[in-house]
Write an enzyme that holds these catalytic residues in place. Sequence first.
Site, PDB file in Angstrom:
ATOM      1  N   ASP A   1      44.377  57.670  90.621  1.00 36.39           N
ATOM      2  CA  ASP A   1      45.321  58.670  90.112  1.00 36.39           C
ATOM      3  C   ASP A   1      45.520  58.661  88.599  1.00 36.39           C
ATOM      4  OD1 ASP A   1      46.083  60.025  92.490  1.00 36.39           O
ATOM      5  OD2 ASP A   1      47.215  58.265  93.090  1.00 36.39           O
TER       6      ASP A   1
ATOM      7  N   ASP B   1      41.949  64.783  96.522  1.00 34.10           N
ATOM      8  CA  ASP B   1      42.815  64.783  95.345  1.00 34.10           C
ATOM      9  C   ASP B   1      42.103  64.238  94.099  1.00 34.10           C
ATOM     10  OD1 ASP B   1      43.680  64.082  97.929  1.00 34.10           O
ATOM     11  OD2 ASP B   1      45.698  63.668  97.276  1.00 34.10           O
TER      12      ASP B   1
HETATM   13  N1  GLY Z   1      47.591  62.815  95.612  1.00 30.79           N
HETATM   14  C1  GLY Z   1      48.471  62.763  96.712  1.00 30.79           C
HETATM   15  C2  GLY Z   1      49.012  64.061  97.168  1.00 30.79           C
HETATM   16  O1  GLY Z   1      48.548  65.137  96.880  1.00 30.79           O
HETATM   17  O2  GLY Z   1      49.981  63.982  97.888  1.00 30.79           O
END
Ligand code: GLY
Length: 405
Positions: free
Chosen positions: A116, A179
């Site tokens: 992330d 993601d």
């Molecule tokens: N990256 C985690 C979500 O979209 O909840």
Amino acid sequence: MSSSRFSVVLILLVALCGFTLSRDRFPVDPALTYCVQQATKTAASLPATEPNLPRNILNGKKNWNYISYKDWTSGFWPGTLWYIYEYTKDPAWKAKADSFTRELTPLAFQKAVDHDLGFQMYCSFGNGLRLTGNADYKKKLLATADTLATLFNPKVGTILSWPRSVPNMEWPQHNTIMDNMINLELLFWASKNGGGKHLYDIAVSHATTTMKNHFRPDYTSYHVVVYDRETGKKIKGVTHQGYADNSMWARGQSWAIYGYTMTYRETKDPKFLDFAQNVSDVYLKRLPKDLIPYWDFSAPDIPSAPRDASAAAVTASALLELSTFVKDKAKAATYRAKAEQMLESLSSANYQSRQVNDAFLLHSTGHKPNNSEVDASINYADYYYIEALIRLKKLQTGKPILANL
Ligand code: GLY
């Protein structure tokens, strides 16, 4: 034709054009002013010490829950502040944005514990750099890109999203989540700004391998793909936050729409532009009337299922950019019109928080299978909402989507 009949036809034509134009011109300033008002309330109630980054306001509650720089959503509040500064040009907002951005500094240098990093650092430092040219922000971003690149597995061709044991992911095998596409933007940026060509190659490899393995023939996406970390072979496609392994989890598909649009921008490879359209089209075709998706397109309790306003905000922002790339004028106009309709819906009394709480939006869903952040206000919904509004304002004033306002 008599002259009076000609005049009537002319008046009707002008009225029709006016109607079409006004439908295309969502009034973006009132929505942006609303965001500034809500953010002013949030900023006034922040804790004096860390954790002080607003993450969510749960359904029925009034107050923000706060997180530290370590949380995957830590970049969204600083990023939102940068967009508010971009809109208001008020140095007080710039000072706030700078101060919350700097809280994330340790992420640039410590061992990568998650994919992330792009969300966290590009939304905060990335927007800050774009608006200020601060050389120190650039240094932190370049260091973060190198940190993120340590998670790349060349045998698989993708970044490892969760470098730890997560249920059903067959640790220590390699997992990649949809993601993760968003984090490639940091690598593309770094490769153009002194970080080296290998970062570009990692981003392209990740996008290409994901395109091959993460999608069903109808272009709906798996949330997660698990790979053999030694051979690179796909083991399985599964879900983590969606309803079922084979369902279209709304935000996952939004990440795909955003991610492939951005990947086309950075590579200009037409296969990514085609793909961005295909993953958008299947999403658009299955939306409910107000264009805000249910949290999963196969949720069993539709139409009572919770919505996900965050997915709508991500998609609106992405479609505005996609509309600038698509050569077919009618198709480009459809993407732009859909994005504006999504923003109109999100800006209505049904979705704006207004007096309910200090966030911008209600009705996002974070992790339904865990019963966490269901039908809540969440910081990333607000971030992509204001990003989409600012992008639309740029388009309405004839500016490129990534220019400064
Ligand atoms: N990256 C985690 C979500 O979209 O909840």
